[in-house]
Design a protein around this motif. Sequence first.
Motif, short mmCIF file in Angstrom:
data_model
loop_
_atom_site.label_atom_id
_atom_site.label_comp_id
_atom_site.label_asym_id
_atom_site.label_seq_id
_atom_site.Cartn_x
_atom_site.Cartn_y
_atom_site.Cartn_z
N TYR A 132 -74.78 -3.12 -3.15
CA TYR A 132 -74.60 -3.98 -1.98
C TYR A 132 -75.43 -3.39 -0.84
N LYS A 133 -76.37 -4.18 -0.33
CA LYS A 133 -77.28 -3.70 0.71
C LYS A 133 -76.60 -3.83 2.08
N TYR A 134 -75.86 -2.78 2.41
CA TYR A 134 -75.06 -2.84 3.63
C TYR A 134 -75.92 -2.84 4.88
N ASP A 135 -77.19 -2.47 4.77
CA ASP A 135 -78.06 -2.55 5.94
C ASP A 135 -78.30 -4.01 6.35
N ARG A 136 -78.19 -4.92 5.39
CA ARG A 136 -78.30 -6.35 5.67
C ARG A 136 -76.95 -7.01 5.86
N GLY A 137 -75.97 -6.55 5.09
CA GLY A 137 -74.69 -7.28 5.04
C GLY A 137 -73.73 -6.98 6.16
N GLU A 138 -73.80 -5.81 6.73
CA GLU A 138 -72.82 -5.45 7.76
C GLU A 138 -73.35 -5.80 9.15
N THR A 139 -72.48 -6.22 9.99
CA THR A 139 -71.04 -6.37 9.91
C THR A 139 -70.69 -7.72 9.26
N ARG A 140 -69.68 -7.69 8.36
CA ARG A 140 -69.31 -8.91 7.66
C ARG A 140 -68.50 -9.81 8.58
N THR A 141 -68.71 -11.08 8.41
CA THR A 141 -67.91 -12.07 9.13
C THR A 141 -68.12 -13.43 8.50
N GLY B 247 -78.22 -6.44 -5.18
CA GLY B 247 -79.32 -6.38 -6.14
C GLY B 247 -79.48 -4.98 -6.68
N TYR B 248 -80.47 -4.81 -7.54
CA TYR B 248 -80.77 -3.48 -8.07
C TYR B 248 -81.55 -2.71 -7.01
N ASP B 249 -80.93 -1.66 -6.50
CA ASP B 249 -81.51 -0.89 -5.40
C ASP B 249 -80.91 0.51 -5.42
N ASN B 250 -81.27 1.32 -4.43
CA ASN B 250 -80.69 2.65 -4.29
C ASN B 250 -80.51 2.97 -2.80
N ASP B 251 -79.78 4.01 -2.52
CA ASP B 251 -79.48 4.37 -1.14
C ASP B 251 -80.72 4.81 -0.38
N ILE B 252 -81.71 5.34 -1.09
CA ILE B 252 -82.93 5.76 -0.40
C ILE B 252 -83.59 4.59 0.29
N ASN B 253 -83.71 3.47 -0.42
CA ASN B 253 -84.35 2.29 0.18
C ASN B 253 -83.49 1.68 1.28
N ILE B 254 -82.18 1.76 1.15
CA ILE B 254 -81.32 1.26 2.22
C ILE B 254 -81.58 2.03 3.51
N HIS B 255 -81.62 3.33 3.43
CA HIS B 255 -81.88 4.14 4.62
C HIS B 255 -83.30 3.94 5.14
N ARG B 256 -84.25 3.73 4.26
CA ARG B 256 -85.63 3.48 4.70
C ARG B 256 -85.71 2.16 5.46
N ARG B 257 -85.03 1.14 4.98
CA ARG B 257 -85.04 -0.14 5.69
C ARG B 257 -84.37 -0.02 7.05
N MET B 258 -83.29 0.75 7.11
CA MET B 258 -82.61 0.96 8.39
C MET B 258 -83.50 1.70 9.39
N GLU B 259 -84.42 2.51 8.88
CA GLU B 259 -85.36 3.22 9.74
C GLU B 259 -86.65 2.46 9.96
N PRO C 188 -91.00 0.94 4.78
CA PRO C 188 -91.08 0.09 3.57
C PRO C 188 -90.30 0.70 2.41
N GLU C 189 -89.93 -0.16 1.46
CA GLU C 189 -89.19 0.29 0.28
C GLU C 189 -90.11 1.07 -0.67
N ILE C 190 -89.52 1.98 -1.40
CA ILE C 190 -90.26 2.77 -2.40
C ILE C 190 -89.47 2.75 -3.70
N PHE C 191 -90.16 2.43 -4.78
CA PHE C 191 -89.54 2.47 -6.10
C PHE C 191 -90.34 3.44 -6.97
#
Length: 485
Positions: free
Chosen positions: A245-254, A321-333, A336-339
Amino acid sequence: MNKPLLATDLQPDDDGPLYVAQKRIYPQSVSGTFRRIKWYLMAFCLGVYYLLPFVRWNRGLGAPDQAVLIDLPNSRFYFFFIELWPQEVYYFTGLLILAAITLFLMNALGGRVWCGYLCPQTVWTDLFYAVERMIEGDRRERMKKAAEGLSMQRGAELVLKHSIWLLIAWWTGGAWVLYFSDAPTLIKDLVTFQAPMIAYIWIGILTATTYLLAGFMREQVCVYMCPWPRIQAALTDEWALNVTYKYDRGETRTSLKKAAQARALGETVGDCVDCNQCVAVCPTGIDIRDGSQLDCIQCGLCIDACDAVMKKVGRETRLIGYDNDINIHRRMEGKPEIFKPVRSRTLVYGALIACVGGIMLYAMLTRSLLDVNVLHDRNPLAVRLSDGSIRNGYTLRFLNKRGFDRVVAVDVDGPPNAIIHVIGTDSITQDRPMIILGRDASTELRVLVTSTTDAELPKSMPITFRVTDIGLGEVAANKDVFVTP
């Protein structure tokens, strides 16, 4: 002064239970990319399992023509053009090593891909769920019927559902025993009650286990019985792609309405509308938004459910989706994403797979279909004859792994002026004994080797038995010792 910790302080509160009671899960049906992948893989896996025993493969006159057969009475394993003997058990060891390393590689690339798509427990549970939905309806209907209690219609549905479940489980057990005997013949014997009792016993065992595991225990097998979730947690790393769950996009839920009001006021809200569809479709009943969990088999159904909701509300898909915490933190900063599918871990796994597979392939391509084993007599070790010559006795076991008879010549290297005498066979000649070996069989013969030299022999000297196929030129050899009394 700090108050000492008492044992009573560790007791749970009286207003709540120590353990949460197990609740029955009613997964909702869903459609989408990952659901289609699961359907295709289910059809493929079940098709292979149920139909493979009926595939024929011509191995010549007198040989079994079932493509895949575990022939326990004759100690053979047949897989299309491959025939393995008990002496070649190392091939099965290699296959187990390959399977383990492949599982590690799958985990390093895509998490619990095996659990979500290919595990037999997942495949048969999905099949049982499909039967249940077809008869009782989707999630809401099943929950409503379970709450209402038993009625005539409900009883009829339950009888039909469990009858189909038992039929599937019975055919699952029946298909398994077909791999151990000629399938059409065994089916005829089973129907006419002429099959061995062991066949009926195993069909009963596998029918019961399939019915219980796929029909009742379901997600509890994955959570409590299977060791792989614990193992894979120790093998994974930060670059492995998992259902996230990509919480960088999803939060705050409402909710959708409150999100519109908040955006009108200039407030920032997430894309998650808190619809709980990801929870409703989960076969283990977890909330993927709570992060990585042991219960998650990463089947991807929550991705399909969330994508459907995102499309309806006009937002970007793959909130899950298929992701990891590294990319979540990179998007928050704002990065770009890295795989990294190619990294040291995956390279090592790939190299091991290639190495083990290459060794097995080389051994398979260069293996000899003619073999000889030698066993020296224990008592007496050697005999000195009246003319002064020395005789040693051996037991030779010849292995002819080809599907036809062949004539082989037996030679010996080592003792000077050695004469070979084969006991109990109509060998063509005694100067160089030639023996007829039956097809796809082992032949055990007693052989006497006599050294007629006048020279003094050492206490022990090496001796080599060499077997040569007269027609094909194939050679097999084995060593032992020639002893002086």
